[in-house]
Write an enzyme that holds these catalytic residues in place. Structure first.
Site, short mmCIF file in Angstrom:
data_model
loop_
_atom_site.label_atom_id
_atom_site.label_comp_id
_atom_site.label_asym_id
_atom_site.label_seq_id
_atom_site.Cartn_x
_atom_site.Cartn_y
_atom_site.Cartn_z
N CYS A 186 0.83 -1.21 0.00
CA CYS A 186 0.00 0.00 0.00
C CYS A 186 0.87 1.27 0.00
O CYS A 186 1.51 1.56 -1.00
CB CYS A 186 -1.01 -0.05 1.14
SG CYS A 186 -2.42 0.98 0.81
N HIS A 240 -3.26 -4.64 1.73
CA HIS A 240 -2.67 -5.02 3.02
C HIS A 240 -2.82 -6.53 3.21
O HIS A 240 -3.88 -6.98 3.65
CB HIS A 240 -3.42 -4.33 4.17
CG HIS A 240 -3.14 -2.89 4.31
ND1 HIS A 240 -2.33 -2.37 5.30
CD2 HIS A 240 -3.54 -1.83 3.58
CE1 HIS A 240 -2.26 -1.06 5.18
NE2 HIS A 240 -2.99 -0.70 4.14
N GLU A 255 -1.29 -8.30 5.40
CA GLU A 255 -1.08 -8.65 6.82
C GLU A 255 -2.37 -8.59 7.63
O GLU A 255 -2.45 -9.18 8.71
CB GLU A 255 0.00 -7.74 7.42
CG GLU A 255 -0.41 -6.32 7.81
CD GLU A 255 -0.63 -5.37 6.63
OE1 GLU A 255 -0.59 -5.81 5.47
OE2 GLU A 255 -0.90 -4.17 6.90
N1 GLN Z 1 -3.69 6.37 0.75
C1 GLN Z 1 -2.48 6.17 1.47
C2 GLN Z 1 -1.36 7.03 0.89
O1 GLN Z 1 -1.54 7.68 -0.06
C3 GLN Z 1 -2.06 4.73 1.44
C4 GLN Z 1 -3.05 3.92 2.22
C5 GLN Z 1 -2.51 2.71 2.89
O2 GLN Z 1 -1.29 2.49 3.00
N2 GLN Z 1 -3.40 1.94 3.42
O3 GLN Z 1 -0.30 7.04 1.45
#
Ligand code: GLN
Length: 187
Positions: free
Chosen positions: A79, A167, A169
């Site tokens: 992410c 994610h 995890e």
């Molecule tokens: N939207 C977040 C960002 O731009 C990332 C979201 C996440 O890691 N769950 O950093």
């Protein structure tokens, strides 16, 4: 001996450490350059990429991490971690720029905005994973697609670098962590 670091400046660290433990490897929270010396692979977790980017600079970790990556240390970004590894973010230069791909932050509509979805991997495995304000992978350059939700690419690999927009995890989805451990053992 496999010791995997989880970058612990901001974001979801604990669940990654628990997942590593369940796979029988040592996981440590990484906050300093000295911590980096003790690991054979690194996870950059989800969180808020702008905040993690600022903290990486503040904690003086950018060069040390970049050196490790270019020396072949396996790394997994999830992410916000994917965002930090990407060469292009929202049309601008990314942070580490080690993964040849473009991402758009928070680009999913209702479908994958926040919630669980079934991720299919290249080996045919399927696992549920959590999407939380996930980045969309809009082009993958010379990286390779390794995970999908339907037709949508949600995971990519380039050599020692693995990254996913979700994610793993939070749903105990172990495929990417096992892949990281394999890369470490082969390194
Ligand atoms: N939207 C977040 C960002 O731009 C990332 C979201 C996440 O890691 N769950 O950093």
């Amino acid at each position: 001996m496999v010791t995997v670091g989880v970058l612990a400046l901001q974001g979801g660290v604990r669940e990654h450490l628990q997942l590593l433990e369940s796979l029988g490897v040592d996981g440590i929270a990484v906050k300093t350059e000295q911590d980096l010396e003790t690991i054979s692979g690194l996870i950059i977790p989800g969180g808020e990429s702008t905040t993690i980017s600022k903290l990486l600079k503040e904690f003086n970790l950018n060069n040390a991490i970049l050196n490790k990556i270019s020396n072949g240390m396996p790394i997994l970004g999830t992410c916000a971690g994917l965002i930090l590894l990407s060469s292009k973010v929202d049309g601008d230069e990314g942070h580490f720029k080690v993964l040849d791909c473009s991402v758009i932050r928070n680009a999913y509509g209702a479908q994958l905005a926040s919630g669980e979805a079934l991720v299919s991997y290249e080996n045919g495995d399927e696992e549920k994973a959590a999407f939380i304000r996930a980045p969309k992978i809009s082009s993958i350059g010379d990286s390779r697609a390794i995970a999908w939700v339907g037709d949508e690419i949600v995971g990519i690999q380039k050599g020692n670098i693995l990254a996913a927009s979700f994610h793993p995890e939070l749903t105990n989805s172990t495929t990417l962590h096992r892949k990281l451990i394999e890369l470490i053992k082969a390194n």
